[in-house]
Design an enzyme around this catalytic site. Sequence first.
Site, PDB file in Angstrom:
ATOM      1  N   ASN A  81      -4.377 -54.419 -12.803  1.00  0.00           N
ATOM      2  CA  ASN A  81      -4.642 -55.132 -11.335  1.00  0.00           C
ATOM      3  C   ASN A  81      -5.539 -54.604 -10.445  1.00  0.00           C
ATOM      4  O   ASN A  81      -5.188 -53.694  -9.967  1.00  0.00           O
ATOM      5  CB  ASN A  81      -2.770 -55.196 -10.682  1.00  0.00           C
ATOM      6  CG  ASN A  81      -2.836 -55.763  -9.532  1.00  0.00           C
ATOM      7  OD1 ASN A  81      -3.954 -56.399  -9.026  1.00  0.00           O
ATOM      8  ND2 ASN A  81      -1.836 -55.590  -8.757  1.00  0.00           N
TER       9      ASN A  81
ATOM     10  N   SER B 201       1.150 -45.383 -10.390  1.00  0.00           N
ATOM     11  CA  SER B 201       0.372 -44.271 -10.679  1.00  0.00           C
ATOM     12  C   SER B 201       0.214 -43.949 -12.088  1.00  0.00           C
ATOM     13  O   SER B 201       0.406 -42.641 -12.348  1.00  0.00           O
ATOM     14  CB  SER B 201       1.004 -42.904  -9.870  1.00  0.00           C
ATOM     15  OG  SER B 201       0.744 -43.445  -8.434  1.00  0.00           O
TER      16      SER B 201
ATOM     17  N   HIS C 280       4.326 -59.160  -6.077  1.00  0.00           N
ATOM     18  CA  HIS C 280       4.058 -57.726  -6.161  1.00  0.00           C
ATOM     19  C   HIS C 280       4.460 -57.090  -4.809  1.00  0.00           C
ATOM     20  O   HIS C 280       4.377 -58.112  -3.822  1.00  0.00           O
ATOM     21  CB  HIS C 280       2.525 -57.447  -6.359  1.00  0.00           C
ATOM     22  CG  HIS C 280       2.169 -56.110  -6.497  1.00  0.00           C
ATOM     23  ND1 HIS C 280       1.667 -55.138  -5.326  1.00  0.00           N
ATOM     24  CD2 HIS C 280       1.565 -55.493  -7.316  1.00  0.00           C
ATOM     25  CE1 HIS C 280       1.295 -54.007  -5.748  1.00  0.00           C
ATOM     26  NE2 HIS C 280       1.479 -54.155  -7.056  1.00  0.00           N
TER      27      HIS C 280
ATOM     28  N   GLU D 259       7.879 -51.709 -10.893  1.00  0.00           N
ATOM     29  CA  GLU D 259       7.061 -50.710  -9.983  1.00  0.00           C
ATOM     30  C   GLU D 259       7.608 -50.302  -8.657  1.00  0.00           C
ATOM     31  O   GLU D 259       8.001 -50.929  -7.781  1.00  0.00           O
ATOM     32  CB  GLU D 259       5.926 -51.812  -9.653  1.00  0.00           C
ATOM     33  CG  GLU D 259       4.958 -52.353 -10.518  1.00  0.00           C
ATOM     34  CD  GLU D 259       3.643 -52.594 -10.124  1.00  0.00           C
ATOM     35  OE1 GLU D 259       2.586 -52.280 -10.769  1.00  0.00           O
ATOM     36  OE2 GLU D 259       3.340 -53.266  -8.965  1.00  0.00           O
TER      37      GLU D 259
ATOM     38  N   LYS E 192      -6.281 -55.721  -7.595  1.00  0.00           N
ATOM     39  CA  LYS E 192      -5.866 -55.894  -6.247  1.00  0.00           C
ATOM     40  C   LYS E 192      -7.277 -56.351  -5.343  1.00  0.00           C
ATOM     41  O   LYS E 192      -7.997 -57.196  -5.874  1.00  0.00           O
ATOM     42  CB  LYS E 192      -5.190 -54.583  -5.827  1.00  0.00           C
ATOM     43  CG  LYS E 192      -4.181 -54.053  -6.483  1.00  0.00           C
ATOM     44  CD  LYS E 192      -3.359 -52.944  -5.834  1.00  0.00           C
ATOM     45  CE  LYS E 192      -2.355 -52.471  -6.855  1.00  0.00           C
ATOM     46  NZ  LYS E 192      -1.479 -51.376  -6.147  1.00  0.00           N
TER      47      LYS E 192
ATOM     48  N   GLU F 280       2.948 -55.365  -2.446  1.00  0.00           N
ATOM     49  CA  GLU F 280       2.249 -55.811  -1.578  1.00  0.00           C
ATOM     50  C   GLU F 280       2.317 -57.045  -1.176  1.00  0.00           C
ATOM     51  O   GLU F 280       1.891 -57.395   0.108  1.00  0.00           O
ATOM     52  CB  GLU F 280       0.861 -55.386  -1.842  1.00  0.00           C
ATOM     53  CG  GLU F 280       0.667 -53.682  -2.105  1.00  0.00           C
ATOM     54  CD  GLU F 280      -0.224 -53.396  -3.383  1.00  0.00           C
ATOM     55  OE1 GLU F 280      -1.030 -54.195  -3.711  1.00  0.00           O
ATOM     56  OE2 GLU F 280       0.057 -52.177  -3.796  1.00  0.00           O
TER      57      GLU F 280
ATOM     58  N   GLY G 224       0.101 -46.219  -5.886  1.00  0.00           N
ATOM     59  CA  GLY G 224      -1.193 -45.578  -5.504  1.00  0.00           C
ATOM     60  C   GLY G 224      -0.930 -44.290  -4.712  1.00  0.00           C
ATOM     61  O   GLY G 224      -1.612 -43.695  -3.663  1.00  0.00           O
TER      62      GLY G 224
END
Length: 249
Positions: free
Chosen positions: A9, A209, A93, A163, A11, A95, A169
Amino acid sequence: MPRKLAAGNWKMNGCSPDLTEARRLREACPDPSVGVLICPPATLLSRLSDLLQDSPIATGGQDCHANGNGAHTGDIAAGMLADAGAAFVILGHSERRTDHAESNDTVRAKAEAAIAARLTTIICVGETKAEREAGDTLKVIAAQLAGSLPDGVTAENTVIAYEPVWAIGTGLVPTIDEIDETHEFIRTHLDARFESDTGEEISLLYGGSVKGSNAAEIFAVEHVNGALVGGASLKCDDFLPIIRALEAS
Ligand code: 13P
């Protein structure tokens, strides 16, 4: 058996020069024994799909709209992603859930549209740090799965990515026991909801990660069938060891 998948991904990262990384991956990995996917920003999707045509590496979008077309400035319909060469789309996701206030109902509507457009959806679930500390991880995941997955889910049209928000991240990764617990819980939940072998055969990815250095031990967990990789998918040299670890698992 669920299909193994290494999904990248990108992003909101990547411009034209970064297509080189995908070109290098294609050359370094001409015949992977697992599924490999790159989800670039929408601006690169068409060119990346052209570049990877006739290769085993698939492309996908990072979101789609629930409607097929219309007055939705800035949005992209599932059919448009397919038209640009995508075979997959990431939905829900964390985000998107945070930055765009996407609810489970929104994610489910998008998943229905994506499946109708013959895309395979990668539906993301995962708890925040506060939710884990409150002991609510499994409750949160159950609610996200119940609300985000449409009834038409099959092992061909849907992949689930677990996730944990706090692992994305950050360099933080849950313990192997924690990954085992959540993936087994997700598998049991899918088994209970979907008929015949669907729940058993849906691919479950871990995301947060993942790197070459930790991929092998994560892929050794029973119900982990691959990874959804952010930062380490941007460079061929970082993504390739993860693909190799999945092949060896
Ligand atoms: P990182 O691999 O950068 O932690 O991102 C994970 C992720 O959000 C993939 O969708």
